[in-house]
Scaffold this motif. Structure first.
Motif, PDB file in Angstrom:
ATOM      1  N   SER A   1       0.825  -1.219   0.000  1.00 32.04           N
ATOM      2  CA  SER A   1       0.000   0.000   0.000  1.00 32.04           C
ATOM      3  C   SER A   1       0.852   1.259   0.000  1.00 32.04           C
ATOM      4  N   GLN A   2       2.026   1.209   0.613  1.00 30.80           N
ATOM      5  CA  GLN A   2       2.884   2.387   0.662  1.00 30.80           C
ATOM      6  C   GLN A   2       3.780   2.517  -0.564  1.00 30.80           C
ATOM      7  N   GLY A   3       4.247   1.399  -1.096  1.00 30.84           N
ATOM      8  CA  GLY A   3       5.276   1.486  -2.111  1.00 30.84           C
ATOM      9  C   GLY A   3       4.851   1.262  -3.537  1.00 30.84           C
ATOM     10  N   ILE A   4       3.668   0.719  -3.771  1.00 34.05           N
ATOM     11  CA  ILE A   4       3.290   0.353  -5.137  1.00 34.05           C
ATOM     12  C   ILE A   4       3.195   1.567  -6.046  1.00 34.05           C
ATOM     13  N   ASP A   5       2.784   2.717  -5.502  1.00 28.49           N
ATOM     14  CA  ASP A   5       2.656   3.924  -6.331  1.00 28.49           C
ATOM     15  C   ASP A   5       4.012   4.502  -6.734  1.00 28.49           C
ATOM     16  N   TYR A   6       5.057   4.157  -6.006  1.00 21.05           N
ATOM     17  CA  TYR A   6       6.396   4.676  -6.311  1.00 21.05           C
ATOM     18  C   TYR A   6       7.216   3.701  -7.144  1.00 21.05           C
ATOM     19  N   LEU A   7       6.649   2.536  -7.402  1.00 18.63           N
ATOM     20  CA  LEU A   7       7.362   1.521  -8.178  1.00 18.63           C
ATOM     21  C   LEU A   7       7.103   1.739  -9.664  1.00 18.63           C
ATOM     22  N   SER A   8       8.165   1.974 -10.422  1.00 21.35           N
ATOM     23  CA  SER A   8       8.047   2.253 -11.851  1.00 21.35           C
ATOM     24  C   SER A   8       9.357   1.887 -12.540  1.00 21.35           C
ATOM     25  N   ILE A   9       9.341   1.988 -13.861  1.00 19.03           N
ATOM     26  CA  ILE A   9      10.562   1.732 -14.628  1.00 19.03           C
ATOM     27  C   ILE A   9      11.636   2.756 -14.275  1.00 19.03           C
ATOM     28  N   ASP A  10      11.229   4.015 -14.106  1.00 17.86           N
ATOM     29  CA  ASP A  10      12.203   5.042 -13.732  1.00 17.86           C
ATOM     30  C   ASP A  10      12.829   4.738 -12.375  1.00 17.86           C
ATOM     31  N   PHE A  11      12.043   4.204 -11.449  1.00 16.67           N
ATOM     32  CA  PHE A  11      12.581   3.855 -10.132  1.00 16.67           C
ATOM     33  C   PHE A  11      13.646   2.772 -10.253  1.00 16.67           C
ATOM     34  N   LEU A  12      13.457   1.846 -11.184  1.00 14.95           N
ATOM     35  CA  LEU A  12      14.402   0.750 -11.346  1.00 14.95           C
ATOM     36  C   LEU A  12      15.689   1.189 -12.039  1.00 14.95           C
ATOM     37  N   ARG A  13      15.626   2.210 -12.881  1.00 18.84           N
ATOM     38  CA  ARG A  13      16.813   2.598 -13.651  1.00 18.84           C
ATOM     39  C   ARG A  13      17.447   3.901 -13.186  1.00 18.84           C
ATOM     40  N   ASN A  14      16.887   4.549 -12.173  1.00 20.47           N
ATOM     41  CA  ASN A  14      17.468   5.791 -11.652  1.00 20.47           C
ATOM     42  C   ASN A  14      18.430   5.509 -10.509  1.00 20.47           C
ATOM     43  N   TYR A  15      19.411   6.396 -10.382  1.00 17.62           N
ATOM     44  CA  TYR A  15      20.323   6.339  -9.252  1.00 17.62           C
ATOM     45  C   TYR A  15      19.707   7.064  -8.059  1.00 17.62           C
ATOM     46  N   PRO A  16      20.258   6.871  -6.845  1.00 18.55           N
ATOM     47  CA  PRO A  16      19.767   7.645  -5.697  1.00 18.55           C
ATOM     48  C   PRO A  16      19.879   9.137  -5.961  1.00 18.55           C
ATOM     49  N   ALA A  17      18.906   9.874  -5.466  1.00 17.03           N
ATOM     50  CA  ALA A  17      18.867  11.309  -5.699  1.00 17.03           C
ATOM     51  C   ALA A  17      18.331  11.997  -4.452  1.00 17.03           C
ATOM     52  N   PRO A  18      18.653  13.285  -4.278  1.00 19.35           N
ATOM     53  CA  PRO A  18      18.151  14.000  -3.095  1.00 19.35           C
ATOM     54  C   PRO A  18      16.661  14.327  -3.183  1.00 19.35           C
ATOM     55  N   TYR A  19      16.064  14.157  -4.363  1.00 17.03           N
ATOM     56  CA  TYR A  19      14.649  14.455  -4.543  1.00 17.03           C
ATOM     57  C   TYR A  19      13.867  13.153  -4.715  1.00 17.03           C
TER      58      TYR A  19
ATOM     59  N   GLU B   1      11.082  12.322  -6.248  1.00 22.68           N
ATOM     60  CA  GLU B   1      10.579  11.942  -7.564  1.00 22.68           C
ATOM     61  C   GLU B   1      11.686  11.458  -8.501  1.00 22.68           C
ATOM     62  N   GLU B   2      12.950  11.709  -8.163  1.00 20.83           N
ATOM     63  CA  GLU B   2      14.066  11.274  -9.011  1.00 20.83           C
ATOM     64  C   GLU B   2      14.828  10.087  -8.427  1.00 20.83           C
ATOM     65  N   ALA B   3      14.480   9.656  -7.217  1.00 18.85           N
ATOM     66  CA  ALA B   3      15.234   8.601  -6.543  1.00 18.85           C
ATOM     67  C   ALA B   3      14.970   7.249  -7.194  1.00 18.85           C
ATOM     68  N   GLY B   4      16.015   6.442  -7.279  1.00 22.30           N
ATOM     69  CA  GLY B   4      15.903   5.106  -7.853  1.00 22.30           C
ATOM     70  C   GLY B   4      16.812   4.125  -7.152  1.00 22.30           C
TER      71      GLY B   4
END
Length: 289
Positions: free
Chosen positions: A44-62, A64-67
């Motif tokens: 319930s908490q994480g499904i909305d943040y799980l996406s292709i961008d999340f899988l291919r992005n590096y850690p970020a301070p923001y 919406e950009e964190a992966g």
């Protein structure tokens, strides 16, 4: 008189059987309920943040950009080193103890200690890896130091699982091979190992699934909490999924907890796939011999 006593004993056993059965069912139900609640909360908490961008992005301070790409690749590289090292050493040790070593006090001492090491807290292996690999061998806080530390962690489990798999091979197969003129090593290579491979692989995969979810040993041997590259050599800096998830959960903003939940979903999927492969191997080959 004896008939009455026997009847009373049987009734007492039936009552105790029902009581223990109810206790086991209740304990299992409680565990399953908490597991279901945990999975529901994570989904319930994480499904909305799980996406292709999340899988291919590096850690970020923001947010919406964190992966989790750096942690995912770091875990893959770590396991790609840990798996061959621990499996080769573990199976070789099990073969020596079961097929070559004489059963005396020394070998029994080794077996007891191997079994005890399988239950040692993981942080102890982290301290051992820090002392031996990082400081004595001067490998630094690198990928190879972390992988060798995790190899030490899972090695006792693989040794014990391999021993049980080798013991399960019927003695008749060994005797038939030797009776046909094969040497001891030919018997091990052509008969014992093929027959025990399903059990060895099952135990090894379950042990490696533990390694991929460990955090404490890797924190001690220097896994980075956030890194923006993937390892390009054995001596590169690295991070892994559990470290990345821990880093997100330690941040005060509530949204980071949801990002961490998305990372947990990815980690759970990988662990479930590994465990499913182990179960499939066991079910497919357990009745082969």
């Amino acid at each position: 008189m004896s008939t009455k006593v026997n009847s009373a004993q049987i009734k007492g056993r039936v009552v105790r059987n029902k009581a223990f059965k109810s206790l086991f069912i209740a304990a299992t139900s409680i565990a399953l309920i908490f597991l279901a609640l945990l999975i529901y909360r994570i989904l319930s908490q994480g499904i909305d943040y799980l996406s292709i961008d999340f899988l291919r992005n590096y850690p970020a301070p923001y947010i919406e950009e964190a992966g989790i790409f750096a942690g995912l690749m770091g875990s893959i590289f770590l396991i790609s080193i840990t798996a061959p090292v621990s499996i080769i050493l573990g199976v070789s040790t099990a073969l020596y103890l079961e097929e070559y070593a004489k059963q005396n006090r020394f070998t029994r001492f080794i077996q007891v200690n191997v079994q005890n090491l399988a239950g040692v807290p993981s942080i102890v292996f982290g301290l051992l890896g820090l002392t031996f690999f990082v400081y004595i061998l001067e490998l630094g806080y690198s990928l190879i130091a972390g992988a060798l530390t995790m190899s030490l962690l899972v090695l006792p489990v693989i040794v014990v699982a391999s021993q049980e798999a080798i013991r399960s091979v019927p003695k008749e197969l060994r005797e038939a091979s030797i009776g046909m003129g094969a040497t001891k090593w030919q018997t091990i290579w052509r008969i014992v190992l093929p027959a025990s491979i399903p059990g060895i692989l099952t135990g090894s995969i379950l042990a490696l699934s533990r390694a991929i979810g460990e955090t404490a040993p890797l924190i001690i041997v220097g896994a980075a909490a956030a890194i923006y590259t993937i390892p390009d050599s054995f001596f590169s800096k690295y991070t892994v999924m559990p470290i990345q998830i821990w880093s997100w959960t330690s941040r005060p903003q509530e949204e980071w907890q949801y990002v961490a939940a998305a990372g947990i979903i990815v980690l759970l999927i990988i662990l479930l796939c590994m465990n499913a492969i182990a179960v499939w191997i066991r079910n497919k080959f357990q009745n082969r011999f």
